[in-house]
Motif scaffolding. Structure first.
Motif, short mmCIF file in Angstrom:
data_model
loop_
_atom_site.label_atom_id
_atom_site.label_comp_id
_atom_site.label_asym_id
_atom_site.label_seq_id
_atom_site.Cartn_x
_atom_site.Cartn_y
_atom_site.Cartn_z
N GLN A 51 0.89 2.62 -3.70
CA GLN A 51 -0.05 1.79 -4.47
C GLN A 51 0.69 0.71 -5.24
OE1 GLN A 51 -3.55 1.76 -4.47
NE2 GLN A 51 -3.10 -0.18 -5.50
N ASP A 52 1.89 1.01 -5.74
CA ASP A 52 2.70 -0.02 -6.41
C ASP A 52 3.00 -1.17 -5.45
OD1 ASP A 52 2.96 1.13 -9.02
OD2 ASP A 52 4.46 2.52 -8.23
N GLU A 53 3.29 -0.84 -4.19
CA GLU A 53 3.56 -1.89 -3.20
C GLU A 53 2.33 -2.79 -3.03
OE1 GLU A 53 6.40 -2.71 -1.83
OE2 GLU A 53 7.56 -0.99 -2.50
N ILE A 54 1.15 -2.19 -2.98
CA ILE A 54 -0.09 -2.96 -2.87
C ILE A 54 -0.27 -3.82 -4.12
CG2 ILE A 54 -2.61 -2.77 -2.79
CD1 ILE A 54 -2.13 -0.20 -1.06
N ASN A 55 0.02 -3.26 -5.28
CA ASN A 55 -0.08 -4.03 -6.53
C ASN A 55 0.88 -5.21 -6.52
OD1 ASN A 55 -1.88 -2.03 -7.30
ND2 ASN A 55 -0.47 -1.05 -8.74
N MET A 56 2.08 -5.01 -6.00
CA MET A 56 3.06 -6.10 -5.94
C MET A 56 2.61 -7.19 -4.97
SD MET A 56 6.75 -4.25 -6.38
CE MET A 56 6.43 -2.64 -5.66
N PHE A 57 2.00 -6.80 -3.88
CA PHE A 57 1.44 -7.76 -2.92
C PHE A 57 0.42 -8.66 -3.63
CE2 PHE A 57 -2.54 -8.13 -0.33
CZ PHE A 57 -2.15 -9.18 0.48
N HIS A 58 -0.54 -8.04 -4.32
CA HIS A 58 -1.57 -8.82 -5.02
C HIS A 58 -0.96 -9.66 -6.14
CE1 HIS A 58 -5.04 -7.35 -2.90
NE2 HIS A 58 -4.61 -6.11 -3.02
N GLY A 59 0.00 -9.09 -6.85
CA GLY A 59 0.65 -9.82 -7.93
C GLY A 59 1.41 -11.04 -7.44
N GLN A 60 2.11 -10.92 -6.32
CA GLN A 60 2.87 -12.05 -5.78
C GLN A 60 1.91 -13.18 -5.37
OE1 GLN A 60 6.39 -12.02 -5.67
NE2 GLN A 60 6.13 -14.21 -5.32
N LEU A 61 0.82 -12.81 -4.70
CA LEU A 61 -0.15 -13.84 -4.30
C LEU A 61 -0.79 -14.51 -5.51
CD1 LEU A 61 -2.03 -12.27 -1.25
CD2 LEU A 61 -0.35 -14.12 -1.25
N ALA A 62 -1.14 -13.74 -6.51
CA ALA A 62 -1.77 -14.30 -7.72
C ALA A 62 -0.81 -15.23 -8.45
CB ALA A 62 -2.25 -13.17 -8.64
#
Length: 174
Positions: A51-62
C-alpha cells in the motif's frame, strides 16, 4: 494539452539522480520535481508495504502535477513512478495494477539513465548495494519496454553533468 517536455532522471540507487536533477533544473532555469518516495519513506514507521508503494505512486504523480505550472520550458523529474513498478516487483513479486495501467498513459519525453559508475553512498533509504548491475539491467529493460527515448549518462564529477547537459541539449535541439 501541456507541451512542456518532461525529462526524467532515473536509475539504480546511489547514481546521483537527485543531485543531477537539481543541477539540470538550475542549468535550464526550471524546476525539478523531487523524488516523492524519499520523504515518504523517511517518515515511515516500520517496513514499506505494498500500500505504501501505491501511495508513493499517487504522491509522485500529484507532486509532478503540482509543480508542472512552475516549469520554464522543460520539467526535470527526479525519478518517476516507474520506480514503484521496479521496487514492487523486486520486493513484493508484482506491481500495483494502477501503476501498470498508468505507465503507457503517462510518458516522459526523454530519460537520462544514470550509470552505476559512481561509488556507492550509504543512506538509510537505500537497500541493495550489491545489486546495482542487476537494477541497471532492469532499468534498461523497462525503458525499452516503454519504447522510451533515453540516454545512459556515465562519468564522474563535472564530466557526468556535462554529459547530461549535452544529452538534454541534443534532445531539445539546442
Amino acid at each position: 494539452m501541456n507541451t512542456i517536455p518532461k525529462i526524467a532522471v532515473v536509475g539504480p540507487e546511489s547514481t546521483g539522480k537527485s543531485t543531477m536533477s537539481e543541477y539540470l533544473a538550475a542549468y535550464y532555469n526550471t524546476i525539478a520535481v523531487p523524488e516523492y518516495s524519499r520523504e515518504y519513506c523517511a517518515n515511515l514507521v516500520g517496513e514499506c508495504t505494498f500500500q505504501d508503494e501505491i501511495n508513493m505512486f499517487h504522491g509522485q504523480l500529484a507532486l509532478e502535477k503540482k509543480l508542472l505550472p512552475q516549469a520554464n520550458k522543460i520539467l526535470i523529474c527526479d525519478t518517476t513512478f516507474l520506480t514503484v513498478k521496479i521496487w514492487s516487483e523486486e520486493v513484493f513479486g508484482h506491481a500495483p495494477q494502477e501503476v501498470l495501467d498508468e505507465l503507457p498513459r503517462h510518458p516522459y519525453n526523454f530519460y537520462l539513465l544514470l550509470d552505476i559508475d559512481l561509488p556507492w553512498q550509504d543512506d538509510p533509504l537505500r537497500n541493495f548495494p550489491t545489486k546495482r548491475e542487476y537494477f541497471m539491467n532492469v532499468w534498461h529493460r523497462e525503458l525499452q519496454a516503454l519504447n522510451a527515448n533515453y540516454t545512459v549518462i556515465s562519468g564522474l564529477g563535472q564530466d557526468r553533468y556535462d554529459s547530461a547537459v549535452r544529452a538534454v541539449g541534443n534532445f531539445l535541439g539546442c
